[in-house]
Design a protein around this motif. Structure first.
Motif, PDB file in Angstrom:
ATOM      1  N   ASN A 203      76.031  84.830  -3.119  1.00  6.37           N
ATOM      2  CA  ASN A 203      75.957  84.793  -1.852  1.00  6.37           C
ATOM      3  C   ASN A 203      74.384  84.398  -1.218  1.00  6.37           C
ATOM      4  OD1 ASN A 203      78.678  85.438  -1.696  1.00  6.37           O
ATOM      5  ND2 ASN A 203      78.129  87.585  -1.207  1.00  6.37           N
ATOM      6  N   TYR A 204      73.600  84.901  -1.784  1.00  2.00           N
ATOM      7  CA  TYR A 204      72.375  84.889  -1.564  1.00  2.00           C
ATOM      8  C   TYR A 204      71.726  83.117  -1.874  1.00  2.00           C
ATOM      9  CZ  TYR A 204      66.947  84.884  -1.679  1.00  2.00           C
ATOM     10  OH  TYR A 204      65.692  84.297  -1.432  1.00  2.00           O
ATOM     11  N   LEU A 205      72.034  82.579  -2.913  1.00  2.00           N
ATOM     12  CA  LEU A 205      71.917  80.949  -3.182  1.00  2.00           C
ATOM     13  C   LEU A 205      72.872  80.282  -2.091  1.00  2.00           C
ATOM     14  CD1 LEU A 205      72.114  81.298  -6.991  1.00  2.00           C
ATOM     15  CD2 LEU A 205      70.186  80.986  -5.646  1.00  2.00           C
ATOM     16  N   GLN A 206      73.813  80.735  -1.583  1.00  2.00           N
ATOM     17  CA  GLN A 206      74.714  79.737  -0.708  1.00  2.00           C
ATOM     18  C   GLN A 206      73.936  80.119   0.720  1.00  2.00           C
ATOM     19  OE1 GLN A 206      79.184  80.659  -0.804  1.00  2.00           O
ATOM     20  NE2 GLN A 206      78.355  82.054  -2.636  1.00  2.00           N
ATOM     21  N   GLN A 207      73.487  81.192   0.967  1.00  2.00           N
ATOM     22  CA  GLN A 207      72.840  81.256   2.458  1.00  2.00           C
ATOM     23  C   GLN A 207      71.620  80.888   2.583  1.00  2.00           C
ATOM     24  OE1 GLN A 207      73.332  85.597   2.829  1.00  2.00           O
ATOM     25  NE2 GLN A 207      75.406  85.519   3.303  1.00  2.00           N
ATOM     26  N   HIS A 208      70.851  80.806   1.434  1.00  2.00           N
ATOM     27  CA  HIS A 208      69.347  80.558   1.598  1.00  2.00           C
ATOM     28  C   HIS A 208      69.062  79.294   0.909  1.00  2.00           C
ATOM     29  CE1 HIS A 208      68.169  84.421   3.397  1.00  2.00           C
ATOM     30  NE2 HIS A 208      69.061  84.914   2.784  1.00  2.00           N
ATOM     31  N   TYR A 209      69.718  78.623   0.019  1.00  2.00           N
ATOM     32  CA  TYR A 209      69.512  77.712  -0.761  1.00  2.00           C
ATOM     33  C   TYR A 209      70.463  76.393  -0.566  1.00  2.00           C
ATOM     34  CZ  TYR A 209      65.494  80.093  -2.588  1.00  2.00           C
ATOM     35  OH  TYR A 209      64.244  81.067  -2.597  1.00  2.00           O
ATOM     36  N   GLY A 210      71.466  76.615   0.171  1.00  2.00           N
ATOM     37  CA  GLY A 210      72.276  75.517   0.253  1.00  2.00           C
ATOM     38  C   GLY A 210      73.260  75.238  -0.997  1.00  2.00           C
ATOM     39  N   PHE A 211      73.574  76.168  -1.796  1.00  2.00           N
ATOM     40  CA  PHE A 211      74.316  76.205  -2.745  1.00  2.00           C
ATOM     41  C   PHE A 211      75.819  76.120  -2.100  1.00  2.00           C
ATOM     42  CE2 PHE A 211      70.847  76.749  -5.398  1.00  2.00           C
ATOM     43  CZ  PHE A 211      71.082  76.590  -6.523  1.00  2.00           C
ATOM     44  N   SER A 212      76.784  75.485  -2.812  1.00  2.00           N
ATOM     45  CA  SER A 212      78.206  75.705  -2.586  1.00  2.00           C
ATOM     46  C   SER A 212      78.889  76.655  -3.592  1.00  2.00           C
ATOM     47  CB  SER A 212      79.116  74.364  -2.481  1.00  2.00           C
ATOM     48  OG  SER A 212      78.926  73.627  -3.621  1.00  2.00           O
ATOM     49  N   ARG A 213      79.747  77.147  -3.403  1.00  2.00           N
ATOM     50  CA  ARG A 213      80.399  78.012  -4.302  1.00  2.00           C
ATOM     51  C   ARG A 213      81.682  77.471  -4.860  1.00  2.00           C
ATOM     52  NH1 ARG A 213      84.001  82.867  -4.793  1.00  2.00           N
ATOM     53  NH2 ARG A 213      84.917  82.476  -2.598  1.00  2.00           N
ATOM     54  N   VAL A 214      81.739  77.391  -6.216  1.00  2.00           N
ATOM     55  CA  VAL A 214      82.931  77.245  -6.778  1.00  2.00           C
ATOM     56  C   VAL A 214      84.090  78.162  -6.632  1.00  2.00           C
ATOM     57  CG1 VAL A 214      84.111  76.191  -9.077  1.00  2.00           C
ATOM     58  CG2 VAL A 214      81.908  75.747  -8.429  1.00  2.00           C
ATOM     59  N   ILE A 215      85.052  77.957  -5.922  1.00  2.00           N
ATOM     60  CA  ILE A 215      86.246  78.855  -5.763  1.00  2.00           C
ATOM     61  C   ILE A 215      87.035  78.926  -6.932  1.00  2.00           C
ATOM     62  CG2 ILE A 215      87.954  79.694  -4.323  1.00  2.00           C
ATOM     63  CD1 ILE A 215      86.250  78.401  -1.877  1.00  2.00           C
ATOM     64  N   THR A 216      87.355  79.846  -7.582  1.00  2.00           N
ATOM     65  CA  THR A 216      88.279  80.147  -8.703  1.00  2.00           C
ATOM     66  C   THR A 216      89.704  80.270  -8.251  1.00  2.00           C
ATOM     67  OG1 THR A 216      87.680  82.345  -9.189  1.00  2.00           O
ATOM     68  CG2 THR A 216      86.144  80.758 -10.259  1.00  2.00           C
ATOM     69  N   HIS A 217      90.565  80.569  -9.125  1.00  2.00           N
ATOM     70  CA  HIS A 217      92.012  80.628  -9.045  1.00  2.00           C
ATOM     71  C   HIS A 217      92.363  81.762  -9.504  1.00  2.00           C
ATOM     72  CE1 HIS A 217      92.435  76.289  -8.050  1.00  2.00           C
ATOM     73  NE2 HIS A 217      91.507  76.228  -8.942  1.00  2.00           N
ATOM     74  N   THR A 218      93.416  82.597  -8.959  1.00  2.00           N
ATOM     75  CA  THR A 218      93.944  83.870  -9.604  1.00  2.00           C
ATOM     76  C   THR A 218      95.561  83.939  -8.971  1.00  2.00           C
ATOM     77  OG1 THR A 218      93.910  86.229  -9.912  1.00  2.00           O
ATOM     78  CG2 THR A 218      93.277  85.116  -7.340  1.00  2.00           C
ATOM     79  N   THR A 219      96.421  84.663  -9.874  1.00  2.00           N
ATOM     80  CA  THR A 219      97.724  84.811  -9.574  1.00  2.00           C
ATOM     81  C   THR A 219      97.824  86.141  -8.885  1.00  2.00           C
ATOM     82  OG1 THR A 219      98.253  85.536 -11.720  1.00  2.00           O
ATOM     83  CG2 THR A 219      98.597  83.312 -11.036  1.00  2.00           C
ATOM     84  N   ARG A 220      96.592  86.921  -8.844  1.00  2.00           N
ATOM     85  CA  ARG A 220      96.750  88.338  -8.414  1.00  2.00           C
ATOM     86  C   ARG A 220      96.913  88.302  -6.885  1.00  2.00           C
ATOM     87  NH1 ARG A 220      92.550  90.001  -5.175  1.00  2.00           N
ATOM     88  NH2 ARG A 220      90.554  89.485  -5.826  1.00  2.00           N
ATOM     89  N   PRO A 221      97.674  89.184  -6.128  1.00  2.00           N
ATOM     90  CA  PRO A 221      97.724  89.175  -4.666  1.00  2.00           C
ATOM     91  C   PRO A 221      96.376  89.334  -4.013  1.00  2.00           C
ATOM     92  CG  PRO A 221      98.732  91.325  -5.668  1.00  2.00           C
ATOM     93  CD  PRO A 221      98.181  90.326  -6.897  1.00  2.00           C
ATOM     94  N   PRO A 222      96.331  89.000  -2.865  1.00  2.00           N
ATOM     95  CA  PRO A 222      94.977  88.852  -2.091  1.00  2.00           C
ATOM     96  C   PRO A 222      94.625  90.663  -1.696  1.00  2.00           C
ATOM     97  CG  PRO A 222      96.083  87.217  -0.886  1.00  2.00           C
ATOM     98  CD  PRO A 222      97.082  88.056  -2.223  1.00  2.00           C
ATOM     99  N   ARG A 223      93.650  90.936  -1.947  1.00  2.00           N
ATOM    100  CA  ARG A 223      93.236  92.040  -1.337  1.00  2.00           C
ATOM    101  C   ARG A 223      93.098  92.122   0.037  1.00  2.00           C
ATOM    102  NH1 ARG A 223      89.052  92.091  -5.713  1.00  2.00           N
ATOM    103  NH2 ARG A 223      90.104  93.260  -7.474  1.00  2.00           N
TER     104      ARG A 223
END
Length: 187
Positions: free
Chosen positions: A20-40
């Motif tokens: 989260n810090y790298l995304q907010q302060h250094y402009g990194f984008s996050r690789v979103i991963t996949h799951t079959t579990r239900p969302p919390r």
């Protein structure tokens, strides 16, 4: 050149916070991963995970995938491509086995960081303080949690270790690491 910063380490080592810090302060984008579990509660597909059915999960092209607690988890080529479309610098949180896969398959583009914590009690306290209902001890005592308590031999020459005991010091060391690996520029 497009780059990928892989964060791995034991549960509670601070991987999500660093991401989260790298995304907010250094402009990194996050690789979103996949799951079959239900969302919390509060989780959103395409933001927290790509929440999949078993059938839709099978249609992706994965770098790595695992079954954990009867659910599939994986990181796909499609997810990495979407992250790189947003920024040439992307970050992904993985277990050490997933980190090894990226180091092997994308060695020129991957920078691997293993986050460590000096005290096992600190790890347990951090995991138990998480807002979701999973039992912290169970998570740490899982096969994966135990494996990720230290850098596996196959990653020892591929990952840089960063001790995340003090957040201010971690921020300074992250900046040094980004500079050393030329992750500040788009080159």
């Amino acid at each position: 050149m497009k780059r990928l910063l892989v964060l791995c380490g034991a549960p509670g080592s601070g991987k999500t916070r660093v991401s989260n810090y790298l995304q907010q302060h250094y402009g990194f984008s996050r690789v979103i991963t996949h799951t079959t579990r239900p969302p919390r509660t509060g989780e959103v597909t395409g933001q927290d995970y790509y929440f999949e059915t078993t059938a839709s999960f099978a249609k992706q092209h994965y770098f790595e995938k695992v079954v954990y607690d009867r659910h599939y988890y994986g990181s796909s080529r499609e997810g990495l491509k979407r992250a790189w479309q947003k920024s040439p610098r992307a970050v992904i949180v993985l277990d050490t086995q997933g980190a090894l896969t990226y180091c092997q398959q994308l060695p020129q583009q991957t920078v691997c960081v293993y986050l460590a914590v000096s005290s096992p009690q600190t790890l347990l306290k951090r995991v138990e303080q998480r807002s979701f209902t999973e039992n912290g001890k169970k998570h740490l005592q899982s096969r994966e949690g135990q494996r990720d308590l230290q850098v596996p031999p196959a990653l020892q020459n591929k990952c840089q270790v960063l001790v995340n005991d003090n957040w201010q010091q971690t921020q300074q060391e992250l900046e040094q690491l980004l500079r050393a690996n030329k992750l500040f520029s788009d080159d």
